[in-house]
Design a protein around this motif. Structure first.
Motif, PDB file in Angstrom:
ATOM      1  N   SER A   1       7.731 -54.705  38.614  1.00 30.06           N
ATOM      2  CA  SER A   1       8.938 -54.527  39.413  1.00 30.06           C
ATOM      3  C   SER A   1       9.899 -53.546  38.736  1.00 30.06           C
ATOM      4  N   SER A   2      10.334 -52.554  39.493  1.00 26.24           N
ATOM      5  CA  SER A   2      11.320 -51.602  38.962  1.00 26.24           C
ATOM      6  C   SER A   2      12.667 -52.280  38.752  1.00 26.24           C
ATOM      7  N   GLN A   3      13.005 -53.241  39.592  1.00 24.49           N
ATOM      8  CA  GLN A   3      14.252 -53.988  39.424  1.00 24.49           C
ATOM      9  C   GLN A   3      14.220 -54.813  38.147  1.00 24.49           C
ATOM     10  N   GLY A   4      13.060 -55.407  37.841  1.00 25.83           N
ATOM     11  CA  GLY A   4      12.927 -56.168  36.605  1.00 25.83           C
ATOM     12  C   GLY A   4      13.047 -55.280  35.383  1.00 25.83           C
ATOM     13  N   ARG A   5      12.496 -54.054  35.474  1.00 26.80           N
ATOM     14  CA  ARG A   5      12.623 -53.124  34.348  1.00 26.80           C
ATOM     15  C   ARG A   5      14.069 -52.717  34.131  1.00 26.80           C
ATOM     16  N   ARG A   6      14.781 -52.440  35.225  1.00 26.47           N
ATOM     17  CA  ARG A   6      16.192 -52.056  35.089  1.00 26.47           C
ATOM     18  C   ARG A   6      17.014 -53.192  34.482  1.00 26.47           C
ATOM     19  N   LYS A   7      16.760 -54.418  34.921  1.00 28.14           N
ATOM     20  CA  LYS A   7      17.502 -55.560  34.393  1.00 28.14           C
ATOM     21  C   LYS A   7      17.217 -55.777  32.917  1.00 28.14           C
TER      22      LYS A   7
ATOM     23  N   SER B   1      17.228 -53.573   9.896  1.00 24.13           N
ATOM     24  CA  SER B   1      16.908 -52.422  10.746  1.00 24.13           C
ATOM     25  C   SER B   1      15.443 -52.440  11.146  1.00 24.13           C
ATOM     26  N   LEU B   2      14.571 -52.771  10.200  1.00 21.78           N
ATOM     27  CA  LEU B   2      13.144 -52.844  10.498  1.00 21.78           C
ATOM     28  C   LEU B   2      12.854 -53.945  11.515  1.00 21.78           C
ATOM     29  N   CYS B   3      13.513 -55.084  11.364  1.00 18.91           N
ATOM     30  CA  CYS B   3      13.343 -56.180  12.335  1.00 18.91           C
ATOM     31  C   CYS B   3      13.790 -55.754  13.728  1.00 18.91           C
ATOM     32  N   ILE B   4      14.890 -55.030  13.800  1.00 18.15           N
ATOM     33  CA  ILE B   4      15.399 -54.562  15.087  1.00 18.15           C
ATOM     34  C   ILE B   4      14.433 -53.560  15.717  1.00 18.15           C
ATOM     35  N   ILE B   5      13.919 -52.637  14.896  1.00 22.82           N
ATOM     36  CA  ILE B   5      12.982 -51.638  15.419  1.00 22.82           C
ATOM     37  C   ILE B   5      11.718 -52.305  15.959  1.00 22.82           C
ATOM     38  N   LEU B   6      11.166 -53.241  15.187  1.00 18.65           N
ATOM     39  CA  LEU B   6       9.956 -53.934  15.636  1.00 18.65           C
ATOM     40  C   LEU B   6      10.214 -54.728  16.916  1.00 18.65           C
ATOM     41  N   SER B   7      11.376 -55.376  16.978  1.00 19.35           N
ATOM     42  CA  SER B   7      11.705 -56.152  18.184  1.00 19.35           C
ATOM     43  C   SER B   7      11.761 -55.249  19.406  1.00 19.35           C
ATOM     44  N   TYR B   8      12.409 -54.098  19.268  1.00 16.98           N
ATOM     45  CA  TYR B   8      12.558 -53.213  20.423  1.00 16.98           C
ATOM     46  C   TYR B   8      11.268 -52.470  20.761  1.00 16.98           C
ATOM     47  N   VAL B   9      10.405 -52.270  19.797  1.00 17.78           N
ATOM     48  CA  VAL B   9       9.088 -51.702  20.115  1.00 17.78           C
ATOM     49  C   VAL B   9       8.326 -52.656  21.035  1.00 17.78           C
ATOM     50  N   HIS B  10       8.318 -53.943  20.684  1.00 18.23           N
ATOM     51  CA  HIS B  10       7.662 -54.940  21.541  1.00 18.23           C
ATOM     52  C   HIS B  10       8.354 -55.039  22.898  1.00 18.23           C
ATOM     53  N   ILE B  11       9.691 -54.960  22.886  1.00 20.81           N
ATOM     54  CA  ILE B  11      10.439 -55.060  24.145  1.00 20.81           C
ATOM     55  C   ILE B  11      10.103 -53.893  25.071  1.00 20.81           C
ATOM     56  N   VAL B  12      10.066 -52.681  24.521  1.00 25.91           N
ATOM     57  CA  VAL B  12       9.773 -51.503  25.341  1.00 25.91           C
ATOM     58  C   VAL B  12       8.373 -51.598  25.954  1.00 25.91           C
ATOM     59  N   PHE B  13       7.385 -51.987  25.139  1.00 23.51           N
ATOM     60  CA  PHE B  13       6.027 -52.131  25.669  1.00 23.51           C
ATOM     61  C   PHE B  13       5.975 -53.197  26.758  1.00 23.51           C
ATOM     62  N   ARG B  14       6.712 -54.267  26.566  1.00 26.35           N
ATOM     63  CA  ARG B  14       6.747 -55.345  27.562  1.00 26.35           C
ATOM     64  C   ARG B  14       7.396 -54.858  28.854  1.00 26.35           C
ATOM     65  N   ILE B  15       8.481 -54.107  28.740  1.00 25.43           N
ATOM     66  CA  ILE B  15       9.172 -53.616  29.927  1.00 25.43           C
ATOM     67  C   ILE B  15       8.301 -52.632  30.701  1.00 25.43           C
ATOM     68  N   LEU B  16       7.593 -51.771  29.998  1.00 24.56           N
ATOM     69  CA  LEU B  16       6.743 -50.786  30.660  1.00 24.56           C
ATOM     70  C   LEU B  16       5.594 -51.429  31.431  1.00 24.56           C
ATOM     71  N   LYS B  17       5.220 -52.637  31.023  1.00 20.84           N
ATOM     72  CA  LYS B  17       4.142 -53.338  31.717  1.00 20.84           C
ATOM     73  C   LYS B  17       4.626 -54.081  32.959  1.00 20.84           C
ATOM     74  N   MET B  18       5.951 -54.166  33.153  1.00 25.14           N
ATOM     75  CA  MET B  18       6.484 -54.863  34.314  1.00 25.14           C
ATOM     76  C   MET B  18       6.171 -54.097  35.591  1.00 25.14           C
TER      77      MET B  18
END
Length: 357
Positions: free
Chosen positions: A256-262, A237-254
């Motif tokens: 393109s809105s289309q890239g964020r949706r994808k 669970s901790l690994c999943i949370i850390l992975s998605y924290v990095h993913i969310v920050f990465r997506i917010l930096k995109m």
């Protein structure tokens, strides 16, 4: 006469067979027996609706098998679904099929016959295989979160970081970890004594009802359950949370809105499955034995043993564009009806379509 009475008294006091303490121990040993079978009384309060339950559970089982087999078929025949993500998804489908097959056919048999007995050996076998598949699925979901992290946060290095050898090793590790965890719990459960009581207020053999039924010392079982829950529950669970924290920050930096949706779309399916799985498992296993409420736990057990395996293929099919397009191409190639949706992989098209282009 007095001499005879004294002799009898001495014999009674010092005889090893007649000591009150040892007599009580012998009675306790006689009571602490291993039952030849268990009675699974999870449906006892619903006997009047057992045929309705039989139909509902049968439908759930059929949908679970067909849905997960469809995922397996699509990921094997479509070249576009031969990425590491779909290797993990194939194994997730296999785990769901095996997990439900471990418990549901027996439930159906009990509902159909009206008898809910299971032999002691079958109960221990069911416990082992159920824990194996549940434990392996937890590790596999954490591996899939890492795969999504690499795909979104390090896309240029994805093929290097997620090589075929590494992915196969991660899949094998999830199965081996689940097998080891199940073996430890099963061995510790076999050593328990049940004092002749054999009624489990549950739908199948699982750790909580067996510990609640035991009349012996279950402290070691509880400790091992907590440790394995920390390793197989909170650790992934901790690994999943850390992975998605990095993913969310990465997506917010995109930009393109289309890239964020994808990016959000590729993660939504996996995150939904994670919440269903870990939410029910944590509530069931990561608690002290004194707080077990089997009436409530039975409903939770149905969630991750019946509902979640059925929802997994639905979630991945409806929310995954690649899987939907692979399904469309398979239906078109089988000639069921013509599909007009776009084709993701041009090399999968018919030669006539390619020449026409």
């Amino acid at each position: 006469m007095k001499l005879l009475t004294c002799c009898i008294f001495v014999l009674l006091v010092y005889s090893p067979c007649s000591s009150p303490l040892q007599l009580s121990e012998e009675v306790a040993m006689e009571n602490q027996t291993t039952p030849t079978e268990f009675i699974l009384s999870g449906f006892s309060k619903l006997r009047g609706s057992r045929f309705l339950l039989l139909g509902v559970i049968s439908i759930i089982y059929i949908f679970t098998l067909l849905g997960n087999m469809l995922i397996l078929l699509l990921s094997l025949v479509d070249p576009c679904l031969r990425t590491p993500m779909y290797l993990f998804l194939r194994n997730l489908s296999l785990l769901d099929i095996f997990q439900t097959t471990t418990t549901i056919p027996q439930m159906l048999q009990h509902l159909l016959s009206g008898r809910s007995s299971i032999s002691y050996g079958s109960c221990m076998a069911q416990l082992y295989f159920f824990l194996l598949f549940v434990g392996a699925e937890g590790i596999l979901l954490a591996t899939m979160a890492y795969d999504r992290y690499v795909a979104i946060c390090n896309p240029l290095l994805y093929t290097v970081l997620m090589s075929t050898k590494l992915c196969s090793t991660l899949v094998a590790a999830s199965w081996l970890t689940g097998s080891f965890n199940a073996a430890v719990h099963t061995v510790l459960t076999i050593r328990l004594s049940f004092c002749g009581v054999n009624r489990l207020r549950y739908f199948y053999c699982d750790i909580p009802p067996l510990l609640a039924l035991s009349c012996g010392d279950v402290s070691l079982n509880v400790i091992v359950t907590v440790v394995s829950s920390l390793f197989l529950g909170w650790g992934p669970s901790l690994c999943i949370i850390l992975s998605y924290v990095h993913i969310v920050f990465r997506i917010l930096k995109m930009q393109s809105s289309q890239g964020r949706r994808k990016a959000f779309s590729t993660c939504a399916s996996h995150l939904t499955v994670v919440l269903l799985y870990y939410g029910s498992c944590i509530v069931t296993y990561i608690r002290p034995i004194s707080s077990y409420s089997l009436d409530k736990d039975r409903l939770i057990s149905l969630l991750y043993s019946l509902v979640t395996p059925m929802l997994n293929p639905i979630i991945y099919t409806l929310r995954n564009k690649d899987v939907k397009e692979a399904l469309s191409k398979l239906i078109r190639r089988l000639g069921i009806f013509e599909m007009t949706t776009g084709i993701l992989c041009p090399f999968w098209e018919d030669e006539a379509v390619t020449e026409a282009k």
